[in-house]
Every structure is written in structure tokens, then in C-alpha cells.
Write a protein that holds these residues in place. Structure first.
Motif, PDB file in Angstrom:
ATOM      1  N   ASP A 356      -5.084  -7.440   4.013  1.00 13.41           N
ATOM      2  CA  ASP A 356      -5.252  -7.388   5.461  1.00 13.41           C
ATOM      3  C   ASP A 356      -3.911  -7.095   6.136  1.00 13.41           C
ATOM      4  OD1 ASP A 356      -3.846  -9.773   5.281  1.00 13.41           O
ATOM      5  OD2 ASP A 356      -5.432 -11.028   6.113  1.00 13.41           O
ATOM      6  N   GLY A 357      -2.920  -6.710   5.337  1.00 15.29           N
ATOM      7  CA  GLY A 357      -1.597  -6.414   5.858  1.00 15.29           C
ATOM      8  C   GLY A 357      -1.366  -4.931   6.083  1.00 15.29           C
ATOM      9  N   HIS A 358      -2.004  -4.072   5.271  1.00 15.73           N
ATOM     10  CA  HIS A 358      -1.948  -2.629   5.481  1.00 15.73           C
ATOM     11  C   HIS A 358      -3.017  -2.235   6.492  1.00 15.73           C
ATOM     12  CE1 HIS A 358       0.885  -1.841   2.177  1.00 15.73           C
ATOM     13  NE2 HIS A 358       0.221  -2.764   1.497  1.00 15.73           N
ATOM     14  N   GLU A 359      -2.856  -1.068   7.092  1.00 15.79           N
ATOM     15  CA  GLU A 359      -3.771  -0.655   8.154  1.00 15.79           C
ATOM     16  C   GLU A 359      -5.184  -0.453   7.610  1.00 15.79           C
ATOM     17  OE1 GLU A 359      -4.122   2.625  11.753  1.00 15.79           O
ATOM     18  OE2 GLU A 359      -2.570   2.826  10.223  1.00 15.79           O
ATOM     19  N   GLY A 360      -6.149  -1.043   8.289  1.00 11.67           N
ATOM     20  CA  GLY A 360      -7.530  -0.950   7.834  1.00 11.67           C
ATOM     21  C   GLY A 360      -8.524  -1.097   8.966  1.00 11.67           C
ATOM     22  N   PHE A 361      -9.767  -1.373   8.594  1.00  7.64           N
ATOM     23  CA  PHE A 361     -10.859  -1.443   9.562  1.00  7.64           C
ATOM     24  C   PHE A 361     -11.076  -2.854  10.109  1.00  7.64           C
ATOM     25  CE2 PHE A 361     -11.696   2.208   6.892  1.00  7.64           C
ATOM     26  CZ  PHE A 361     -12.043   3.185   7.799  1.00  7.64           C
ATOM     27  N   GLY A 362     -10.530  -3.857   9.450  1.00 11.41           N
ATOM     28  CA  GLY A 362     -10.723  -5.241   9.858  1.00 11.41           C
ATOM     29  C   GLY A 362     -10.882  -6.129   8.640  1.00 11.41           C
ATOM     30  N   GLY A 363     -10.365  -7.359   8.711  1.00  9.67           N
ATOM     31  CA  GLY A 363     -10.444  -8.262   7.579  1.00  9.67           C
ATOM     32  C   GLY A 363      -9.717  -7.670   6.384  1.00  9.67           C
ATOM     33  N   LEU A 364     -10.182  -8.004   5.178  1.00  9.48           N
ATOM     34  CA  LEU A 364      -9.632  -7.413   3.966  1.00  9.48           C
ATOM     35  C   LEU A 364     -10.221  -6.023   3.753  1.00  9.48           C
ATOM     36  CD1 LEU A 364      -9.870 -10.471   1.524  1.00  9.48           C
ATOM     37  CD2 LEU A 364      -7.748  -9.477   2.410  1.00  9.48           C
ATOM     38  N   ASP A 365      -9.385  -5.061   3.458  1.00 11.76           N
ATOM     39  CA  ASP A 365      -9.818  -3.730   3.060  1.00 11.76           C
ATOM     40  C   ASP A 365      -9.346  -3.469   1.638  1.00 11.76           C
ATOM     41  OD1 ASP A 365     -11.039  -3.185   5.436  1.00 11.76           O
ATOM     42  OD2 ASP A 365      -9.913  -1.349   5.848  1.00 11.76           O
ATOM     43  N   ILE A 366      -9.943  -2.477   0.994  1.00 12.34           N
ATOM     44  CA  ILE A 366      -9.592  -2.121  -0.379  1.00 12.34           C
ATOM     45  C   ILE A 366      -8.665  -0.911  -0.353  1.00 12.34           C
ATOM     46  CG2 ILE A 366     -10.479  -1.350  -2.610  1.00 12.34           C
ATOM     47  CD1 ILE A 366     -13.105  -2.890  -1.802  1.00 12.34           C
ATOM     48  N   PHE A 367      -7.573  -1.013  -1.104  1.00 14.64           N
ATOM     49  CA  PHE A 367      -6.545   0.023  -1.123  1.00 14.64           C
ATOM     50  C   PHE A 367      -6.255   0.456  -2.562  1.00 14.64           C
ATOM     51  CE2 PHE A 367      -5.996  -2.366   2.731  1.00 14.64           C
ATOM     52  CZ  PHE A 367      -5.654  -1.427   3.686  1.00 14.64           C
ATOM     53  N   MET A 368      -5.620   1.609  -2.664  1.00 12.36           N
ATOM     54  CA  MET A 368      -5.231   2.162  -3.948  1.00 12.36           C
ATOM     55  C   MET A 368      -3.748   2.512  -3.883  1.00 12.36           C
ATOM     56  SD  MET A 368      -6.778   5.611  -5.750  1.00 12.36           S
ATOM     57  CE  MET A 368      -6.488   6.580  -4.273  1.00 12.36           C
ATOM     58  N   ALA A 369      -3.006   2.140  -4.915  1.00 14.30           N
ATOM     59  CA  ALA A 369      -1.576   2.459  -4.977  1.00 14.30           C
ATOM     60  C   ALA A 369      -1.342   3.474  -6.087  1.00 14.30           C
ATOM     61  CB  ALA A 369      -0.767   1.197  -5.240  1.00 14.30           C
ATOM     62  N   ILE A 370      -0.697   4.580  -5.732  1.00 13.55           N
ATOM     63  CA  ILE A 370      -0.465   5.640  -6.715  1.00 13.55           C
ATOM     64  C   ILE A 370       0.993   6.051  -6.702  1.00 13.55           C
ATOM     65  CG2 ILE A 370      -1.155   7.945  -7.475  1.00 13.55           C
ATOM     66  CD1 ILE A 370      -3.709   7.639  -5.946  1.00 13.55           C
ATOM     67  N   PRO A 371       1.616   6.172  -7.878  1.00  7.50           N
ATOM     68  CA  PRO A 371       3.001   6.655  -7.929  1.00  7.50           C
ATOM     69  C   PRO A 371       3.082   8.109  -7.460  1.00  7.50           C
ATOM     70  CG  PRO A 371       2.367   5.582  -9.983  1.00  7.50           C
ATOM     71  CD  PRO A 371       1.115   5.779  -9.194  1.00  7.50           C
ATOM     72  N   LYS A 372       4.098   8.427  -6.677  1.00  4.06           N
ATOM     73  CA  LYS A 372       4.352   9.803  -6.243  1.00  4.06           C
ATOM     74  C   LYS A 372       5.441  10.425  -7.119  1.00  4.06           C
ATOM     75  CE  LYS A 372       3.001  11.328  -2.766  1.00  4.06           C
ATOM     76  NZ  LYS A 372       1.856  12.217  -2.457  1.00  4.06           N
ATOM     77  N   ARG A 373       5.503  11.739  -7.140  1.00  2.00           N
ATOM     78  CA  ARG A 373       6.472  12.429  -7.990  1.00  2.00           C
ATOM     79  C   ARG A 373       7.913  12.171  -7.576  1.00  2.00           C
ATOM     80  NH1 ARG A 373       3.628  18.365  -9.004  1.00  2.00           N
ATOM     81  NH2 ARG A 373       1.799  17.570 -10.134  1.00  2.00           N
ATOM     82  N   ASN A 374       8.117  11.804  -6.293  1.00  4.63           N
ATOM     83  CA  ASN A 374       9.478  11.536  -5.831  1.00  4.63           C
ATOM     84  C   ASN A 374       9.952  10.136  -6.193  1.00  4.63           C
ATOM     85  OD1 ASN A 374       8.083   9.887  -4.116  1.00  4.63           O
ATOM     86  ND2 ASN A 374       8.685  10.935  -2.228  1.00  4.63           N
ATOM     87  N   GLY A 375       9.124   9.394  -6.944  1.00  3.91           N
ATOM     88  CA  GLY A 375       9.532   8.075  -7.412  1.00  3.91           C
ATOM     89  C   GLY A 375       9.125   6.920  -6.533  1.00  3.91           C
ATOM     90  N   SER A 376       8.339   7.175  -5.470  1.00  4.88           N
ATOM     91  CA  SER A 376       7.890   6.099  -4.583  1.00  4.88           C
ATOM     92  C   SER A 376       6.423   5.780  -4.834  1.00  4.88           C
ATOM     93  CB  SER A 376       8.095   6.499  -3.118  1.00  4.88           C
ATOM     94  OG  SER A 376       7.269   7.604  -2.797  1.00  4.88           O
ATOM     95  N   ILE A 377       5.975   4.726  -4.175  1.00  8.64           N
ATOM     96  CA  ILE A 377       4.574   4.322  -4.260  1.00  8.64           C
ATOM     97  C   ILE A 377       3.937   4.463  -2.885  1.00  8.64           C
ATOM     98  CG2 ILE A 377       3.050   2.300  -4.507  1.00  8.64           C
ATOM     99  CD1 ILE A 377       3.830   3.282  -7.147  1.00  8.64           C
ATOM    100  N   LYS A 378       2.740   5.034  -2.825  1.00 10.78           N
ATOM    101  CA  LYS A 378       2.006   5.131  -1.572  1.00 10.78           C
ATOM    102  C   LYS A 378       0.717   4.317  -1.667  1.00 10.78           C
ATOM    103  CE  LYS A 378       4.607   7.745   0.981  1.00 10.78           C
ATOM    104  NZ  LYS A 378       5.191   7.244   2.232  1.00 10.78           N
ATOM    105  N   VAL A 379       0.363   3.702  -0.554  1.00  7.77           N
ATOM    106  CA  VAL A 379      -0.845   2.875  -0.489  1.00  7.77           C
ATOM    107  C   VAL A 379      -1.891   3.602   0.341  1.00  7.77           C
ATOM    108  CG1 VAL A 379      -1.786   0.695   0.354  1.00  7.77           C
ATOM    109  CG2 VAL A 379       0.440   0.735  -0.757  1.00  7.77           C
ATOM    110  N   TYR A 380      -3.099   3.730  -0.196  1.00 11.65           N
ATOM    111  CA  TYR A 380      -4.153   4.500   0.458  1.00 11.65           C
ATOM    112  C   TYR A 380      -5.394   3.645   0.691  1.00 11.65           C
ATOM    113  CZ  TYR A 380      -1.169   8.331  -0.970  1.00 11.65           C
ATOM    114  OH  TYR A 380      -0.074   9.151  -1.145  1.00 11.65           O
ATOM    115  N   ASN A 381      -5.874   3.683   1.918  1.00  7.76           N
ATOM    116  CA  ASN A 381      -7.125   3.009   2.266  1.00  7.76           C
ATOM    117  C   ASN A 381      -8.285   3.850   1.743  1.00  7.76           C
ATOM    118  OD1 ASN A 381      -9.535   2.364   3.956  1.00  7.76           O
ATOM    119  ND2 ASN A 381      -8.117   0.989   4.991  1.00  7.76           N
ATOM    120  N   LEU A 382      -9.242   3.229   1.022  1.00  8.36           N
ATOM    121  CA  LEU A 382     -10.347   3.984   0.436  1.00  8.36           C
ATOM    122  C   LEU A 382     -11.347   4.461   1.480  1.00  8.36           C
ATOM    123  CD1 LEU A 382     -11.195   2.221  -2.940  1.00  8.36           C
ATOM    124  CD2 LEU A 382      -9.496   3.966  -2.403  1.00  8.36           C
ATOM    125  N   GLY A 383     -11.247   3.956   2.713  1.00 15.02           N
ATOM    126  CA  GLY A 383     -12.122   4.446   3.768  1.00 15.02           C
ATOM    127  C   GLY A 383     -13.531   3.912   3.671  1.00 15.02           C
TER     128      GLY A 383
END
Length: 459
Positions: A356-383
Motif C-alpha cells: 500500500d506504499g506504491h501507487e495503486g487503486f486503494g488498500g493493498l495492490d499487487i506489484f511486480m519487480a523486474i530488473p532493468k538492463r541499467n542495473g536498477s529495479i522497477k516496480v509495476y502495478n499489475l492493474g
């Protein structure tokens, strides 16, 4: 004059007696709240309000008593009162809770978009920065074009109580449920007035309760068991349980029964040899384990000292002899000032979790974390439709056959929390995909793992 003096003395005693009574009432309510007895605490807070009590803490706790039970619409009402009465004193934490709760009321987007202005008026702008830095994989600004990503269906195995934390086990589905009908099932957990959770299995999700069996052996007790993850040979399970051993529950220094992770072995048709993992504690919760696909790492959630927020995600190495390495925090690319919980590692090495800390629709949302080629991690809301304005959590997926399960307390279910099945129609964005071996190895390497302040002990 004598009557006036006596009347004044009586009024003084009555007034201070009433004040003392209110203070005792609030003290009892606060003690109940600290012990996670939110239903009991809420009733006492409401009675205190009826008697004329009013304070910033009272409205915070009233909102929290609904918030922590997933009743976000009711929580929003009390946070709104808090915001109205104490606009300058309200903390970023409660601004964030108000923001998340208001989204769950299904108000118009225009009404919700006013809320970030609350953050801009505060010198401590941590929440606004946190939200603006979150990357959304599936655009959450429109719900119409995301229904094609997944097809979901509420399962027949759900009960009128809480059902969640699905887990793959051979050809069966294991899940947690408070449907327990044993003699002690009448004991209600003070958190939400529901029976305690046990672990169940079913070999089909298309039929009713007749297909469901309670896991055999010492794995289930009279306290909570949930969130199981199994080894590939199906002979080892890691699961969450209340701090319970030798038929007695243990508490922290405040008298609260916290959560721990346990390991059990399968032998002769039932689960036994239950052991507490060495990095669990009597003073904070360690819960919701998830094995990496190669079984070399165990991910989990905890509010241990050093966490960034209400709960963080951690990882620990499982050594060949069954002992454990040092606990490491997944870092601020994943963890926020809110709650990160219920991690899951897919068969292709992706990390999914609820927050519930990353941007979402309300309450707990489900997210996916994927490594990027530049060496960072991005967090994605499954929508949508995976996520909703309510709590959505305990997501699992078999990426090979593009199907899986998750839990939600959204409207339209059969009980409190319900398990939903889904089929993935649109793949995750190709630009974020890596080959299976590289992704699994890179996940632990790319996330800047921060060693925990808590030491660990080998088994």
C-alpha cells in the motif's frame, strides 16, 4: 452559601470523576488496540466519543481499527474527520492512509486527485516524493483497456469467512482459511472476530467444500497458520504461524502474540518435525515466506528493527545443510514507508508482492519487480482486474501456462477475503523480460540488499 459550596464540591467531584472514567476507558481501548484487538478497541473508542472525548489520537486509532481490517470505506470517514479537525498536525502516514482509504470508496477521480495537495502543504514531503517516483507498468489511469490483460473468476471453494494465501502443491491448491469447524473454531480472533486460520488443500477449485481437506499432522494448531510455500520435492514446507510452541502461545513485551515462520517435513502422509526458523523473534513479526525457484533463497515480510516502513520485504540464503545466511533487506527500490508483504517468486524468477506504499487503486495492490538492463529495479502495478479499490494480495502465477490465483476482499465475493483464479491473456511487457536463468540470478544481484541489524543463527 453552605449549599452553594457543597454543590460546587459535588460538581467538582462529578466532573473529575467523569474525566477519570474517560481516561480509564481510553487506556483500556489503547491496550486492546496494541494487542491487535481492533474490534474491542473500536467499540470502546466509539463509546468514548459518545461521552464527549475528542483527540487526534482517538480519530487516528478509530480509523486504524477499520483500516487494518480492510474496511477502507469506513476508515476513510474517520481519517476525513481527522483531516478536518487537525489539518496542520496530521502526519504524512495518516495522509497516506486517508489517500488509500478514499480511493476505496470509489469516488470520482477528480475527488481523489485533490488529495496530493494535502502532501504539498507539509514540509515533510516524503509521501509525495515516494508516489511520484513509482513507475506503473500497466497504466492505472484507465480501467477500460486493462480488463483484457487477465480473465478472473471467484472460486467455488471460498467460504463465508476469510480464504486467502493460495499456494501450488503438486496437483493441488493449498490455502489458508478461517472456516475451521473443530471444537475450538468457536474461538474468535480479536483482530477481526473470525475463527483462527488453518491450512487446507483441494484437488479442484471448481467444486464446493466437499473437495477440501485440512492438512494433516502437526502443521495446524489452535492458532493462525497461513502463507505456505513448498519445496519442489513436496517434502518441505515453510509457513506462517502465531508465536506458538509446546502447546502455548508466546507474547512480546507488550503482551502481543506475533507471527513467525516455521518449517515442517512431510512423512508418511502427514506434516511433522515442525521447527521455528532461527531468525524469527518474540519481539517482532516474521511472516509470509516464499521460496525462490531454485530454492536457494527464502523471501519474507517483517517489521523487524531497521525496516523502512510498517513492514518490509527481506531475503535470506538457504544453505545446502539447511542453515541460513544473513538476513538482507530488499532496499528502498522495493520497500516504502507503507506495507510491503506477501512476496512470491514465479517460475521465471519474477518477484511479486502486495503493497500500500506504491501507487495503486486503494488498500493493498499487487506489484511486480523486474530488473532493468541499467542495473536498477522497477516496480509495476499489475492493474485491473487483478487490482481493485480494496485489498488485493497473495498473488501466485505459473508463467509457463499463464494462470494463477490471488486473494481480495473486493465486492462480489462469497465471504471476507476470497480467492480468485485468473488466466493471463496479455503477457507482461516484453521490454522488461529476461531469459529465465539470467532473471533469477540477476534479481538477487541487482536489488541493493541491505544487511539487517538482526543476527541469525544456523539450525
Amino acid at each position: 452559601m453552605f449549599l452553594k459550596k457543597n454543590f460546587g464540591a459535588l460538581f467538582f467531584l462529578f466532573f473529575w470523576g467523569a474525566v477519570f472514567s474517560q481516561e480509564k476507558q481510553l487506556e483500556k481501548a489503547n491496550n486492546a488496540f496494541k494487542n491487535y484487538a481492533f474490534i474491542e478497541a473500536r467499540e470502546m473508542y466509539l463509546k468514548a466519543l459518545e461521552k464527549g472525548c475528542s483527540s487526534m489520537e482517538l480519530y487516528e486509532k478509530l480509523g486504524d481499527s477499520y483500516y487494518f481490517n480492510g474496511e477502507l470505506e469506513r476508515a476513510a470517514r474517520w481519517y476525513e474527520v481527522l483531516q478536518s479537525l487537525y489539518p496542520k498536525q496530521i502526519t504524512p502516514e495518516y495522509q497516506n492512509k486517508y489517500f488509500n482509504s478514499l480511493k476505496s470508496t470509489e469516488n470520482s477521480i477528480e475527488e481523489i486527485e485533490v488529495l496530493p495537495l494535502l502532501y504539498a502543504s507539509d514540509d515533510n514531503n516524503e509521501i509525495e516524493v515516494e508516489i511520484s517516483n513509482t513507475t506503473i507498468g500497466y497504466d492505472i489511469s484507465s480501467s477500460e483497456d486493462k480488463s483484457a490483460n487477465f480473465i478472473i473468476d471467484v472460486l467455488n471453494i471460498n467460504s463465508e469467512y476469510s480464504d486467502y494465501a493460495p499456494s501450488f502443491y503438486q496437483n493441488e491448491l493449498v490455502f489458508a482459511s478461517s472456516r475451521n469447524k473443530n471444537n475450538y473454531s468457536t474461538i474468535l480472533h480479536e483482530w477481526n472476530n473470525q475463527p483462527f486460520l488453518d491450512l487446507y488443500a483441494t484437488n479442484t477449485v471448481k467444486t464446493d467444500e466437499k473437495s477440501i481437506t485440512r492438512l494433516k499432522g502437526d502443521i495446524n494448531t489452535k492458532f493462525h497458520e497461513s502463507s505456505a510455500t513448498f519445496s519442489r520435492d513436496r517434502k518441505t514446507v515453510y509457513f506462517t504461524r502465531n508465536n506458538y510452541s509446546k502447546r502455548k502461545s508466546k507474547t512480546d513485551e507488550k503482551g502481543t502474540v506475533l507471527l513467525k515462520i516455521y518449517r515442517a517435513r512431510y512423512d508418511r502422509g502427514k506434516w511433522g518435525s515442525v521447527e521455528e526458523l532461527p531468525f524469527s523473534s518474540d519481539e517482532y513479526s516474521v511472516a509470509h515466506p516464499a521460496l525462490s525457484h531454485d530454492e536457494k533463497f527464502l523471501y519474507f515480510a517483517s517489521d523487524m528493527p531497521g525496516s523502512n516502513g510498517k513492514s518490509d520485504l527481506y531475503v535470506v540464503e538457504i544453505k545446502e545443510d539447511g542453515s541460513f545466511g544473513a538476513i538482507k533487506n530488499l532496499g528502498k527500490q522495493i520497500n516504502t514507508s507503507g506495507r510491503e508483504t506477501f512476496p512470491y517468486i514465479s517460475d521465471k524468477g519474477k518477484l511479486f508482492f502486495a503493497s500500500d506504499g506504491h501507487e495503486g487503486f486503494g488498500g493493498l495492490d499487487i506489484f511486480m519487480a523486474i530488473p532493468k538492463r541499467n542495473g536498477s529495479i522497477k516496480v509495476y502495478n499489475l492493474g485491473k482486474p487483478i487490482n481493485s479499490v480494496k485489498d488485493d494480495f497473495t498473488f501466485i502465477i505459473n508463467e509457463e501456462n499463464k494462470s494463477g490465483y490471488f486473494a481480495s476482499n473486493r465486492k462480489g465475493g462469497k465471504g471476507d477475503d476470497d480467492i480468485y483464479g485468473f488466466r493471463q491473456v496479455t503477457s507482461f511487457p516484453e521490454s522488461y523480460e529476461d531469459s529465465r536463468p539470467k532473471t533469477r540470478l540477476k534479481l538477487e544481484r541487482v536489488i541493493k540488499l541491505k544487511p539487517s541489524k538482526v543476527s541469525t543463527t544456523s539450525l
